[in-house]
Write an enzyme that holds these catalytic residues in place. Structure first.
Site, PDB file in Angstrom:
ATOM      1  CG  PHE A   1      -0.333   0.398   2.519  1.00  0.00           C
ATOM      2  CD1 PHE A   1      -0.397   1.711   2.969  1.00  0.00           C
ATOM      3  CD2 PHE A   1       0.300  -0.535   3.330  1.00  0.00           C
ATOM      4  CE1 PHE A   1       0.158   2.090   4.176  1.00  0.00           C
ATOM      5  CE2 PHE A   1       0.857  -0.169   4.535  1.00  0.00           C
ATOM      6  CZ  PHE A   1       0.791   1.145   4.966  1.00  0.00           C
ATOM      7  CE  LYS A   2       3.958   1.257   5.291  1.00  0.00           C
ATOM      8  NZ  LYS A   2       4.922   0.913   6.339  1.00  0.00           N
ATOM      9  CG  ASP A   3       4.102   0.295  -4.243  1.00  0.00           C
ATOM     10  OD1 ASP A   3       5.317   0.439  -4.011  1.00  0.00           O
ATOM     11  OD2 ASP A   3       3.579  -0.809  -4.467  1.00  0.00           O
TER      12      ASP A   3
ATOM     13  CB  THR B   1       8.204   2.060   4.883  1.00  0.00           C
ATOM     14  OG1 THR B   1       6.975   2.076   5.590  1.00  0.00           O
ATOM     15  CG2 THR B   1       8.618   3.490   4.580  1.00  0.00           C
TER      16      THR B   1
END
Length: 438
Positions: A106-108, A144
């Site tokens: 999701f951190k993309d 991350t």
């Protein structure tokens, strides 16, 4: 828009300074002075809008005063070169799959958005512009590091240092930021995530280091990293609205450093009509205990199956605390919590797979189980599946007796050669190393 520090002892900053510096001078986190509401018409039409258009409207409301509209649109559309679908798991529970980006996590979105925005400010000229490289320091408990490393890979004028705890990230996660080379340096810290985060924060506060090199952060302490994650929740609402399931919507977010749920809460302040939120923890239950007692008591992090959530002092608690006027009552009126042991996570993964055929990763399992345990009659829940289960293949296969297929993008990372710099958790050693760089 001006940004103030959660510690209240630093000068106000504009967006450019907040992004370039990352952390305020008093070690506080930057907060916007106001959060604008999106118009009623936006929510009336959102079900018919594609993800990129939704995200641009949200980004413009956040950043439109400080970034040229055409440039901001380019940044958003370049960042969102993939979709994040909502998938039905049970009649009452859906998952928002946030793992369709370059590193399948999701951190993309936040990492890629920040890379492009930071590059925009560098090209425009920063307040201390002197043609020196901008050095991005990022601490990671798993996802991350890979998202930031790949988001910034090859970006001119920027060098990234990824600090990660030795032996406490999955092999595939490690491959995603230790095999890249170029402008990415991986630093393998003999400690836990909290030690990595402390090294980063101490570096920002060290005058000698800041004279030697230009430093910023790509952790969710940076406003440009965490705020774009709000895009996800508007998109989830849009997809649920299109299906007629948005009236009693509950969002559940597996939470470690709390940047993701913090972005969701900012979205709520912008008018996102979510009924309530659930923060799902693993055994690192600091926020859960705060909800129960009103006391925030950080502890050393514990190593768990859901390693990306192994945070004992979540930075973004300061933002949530500030957002709701430091009121425990206001926070608990909107947010509830849940916490799960490794054994409970294993049981949830098995049960979900056996009953629905859906393969959860350990982090998503916390979110799914929190909805199982906490949804009320008439409510529909959406939990975030934050990373592809193949990123934790050894754990998932062992728990489910499966053979999770490794996507080609992940397999490519695994063929690379590990390059990392060993480091103790002593700040003096880390400082000496950075003074030889740049």
């Amino acid at each position: 828009m001006k940004y103030y520090s959660t510690n209240g002892k630093a000068p106000l900053a504009d967006l450019q300074k907040a992004v370039v510096k990352g952390l305020a001078e008093d070690r506080g986190l930057y907060m916007p002075e106001c959060i604008k509401k999106l118009p009623k018409e936006f929510f009336e039409n959102i079900g018919d809008m594609p993800f990129q258009e939704i995200a641009y409207n949200v980004a413009y409301t956040f950043f439109g005063e400080d970034v040229d509209a055409d440039a901001l649109k380019d940044i958003v559309y370049d960042t969102l070169c993939f979709d994040c679908p909502v998938v039905k798991v049970t009649d009452q529970i859906y998952t928002l799959e946030l793992f369709h980006g370059p590193t399948l996590a999701f951190k993309d979105v936040g990492a890629r958005f920040m890379a492009r925005l930071l590059q925009y400010f560098i090209r425009r000229g920063t307040p201390t512009s002197d043609n020196r490289t901008v050095n991005v320091l990022v601490a990671t408990s798993g996802d991350t590091g890979s998202a930031v490393a790949n988001g910034f890979l090859g970006v001119d004028g920027i060098h990234v240092y990824v600090l990660y705890p030795k032996g406490k990230v999955s092999p595939i996660q490690e491959c995603q930021f230790t095999t890249l080379g170029k402008n990415i340096t991986a630093i393998e810290v003999d400690g836990v995530f909290d030690d990595c985060q402390a090294l980063v924060k101490n570096a920002f506060m060290d005058e000698e280091l800041n004279r030697h090199m230009r430093l910023t952060s790509a952790n969710s302490i940076n406003v440009a990293r965490f705020l774009p994650q709000a895009f996800y929740y508007f998109n989830a609402y849009a997809r649920m609205k299109a299906q007629g399931h948005a009236d009693q919507l509950v969002m559940c977010v597996p939470s470690g450093n709390f940047g993701n749920i913090c972005a969701a809460l900012f979205g709520h302040r912008m008018g996102l009509p979510v009924k309530r939120f659930i923060a799902a923890n693993n055994a690192n239950d600091i926020f859960y205990n705060y909800l129960q007692t009103g006391k925030y008591e950080p502890k050393p992090s514990k190593q768990t199956l859901a390693n990306a959530m192994d945070v004992g002092d979540p930075s973004n608690f300061a933002r949530i605390y500030d957002l709701y006027g430091k009121s425990h009552e206001a926070i608990t009126a909107l947010i509830s919590g849940a916490t799960y042991s490794d054994n409970q996570i294993r049981a949830t993964m098995r049960q979900c797979y056996e009953q629905t055929g859906y393969v959860l990763d350990p982090h998503g399992a916390c979110g799914y189980q929190a909805l199982i345990d906490n949804l009320k009659p008439g409510e529909v829940g959406v939990f975030c599946e934050t990373a592809h289960p193949a990123k934790f293949k050894e754990k998932v296969d062992d728990i489910l007796g499966s053979d999770v297929e490794i996507p080609l993008r992940l397999a490519a990372f695994m063929r690379g050669k590990k390059q990392s710099v060993p480091m103790s958790k002593d700040f003096i050693e880390f400082k000496k190393y950075l003074l030889t760089q740049g």
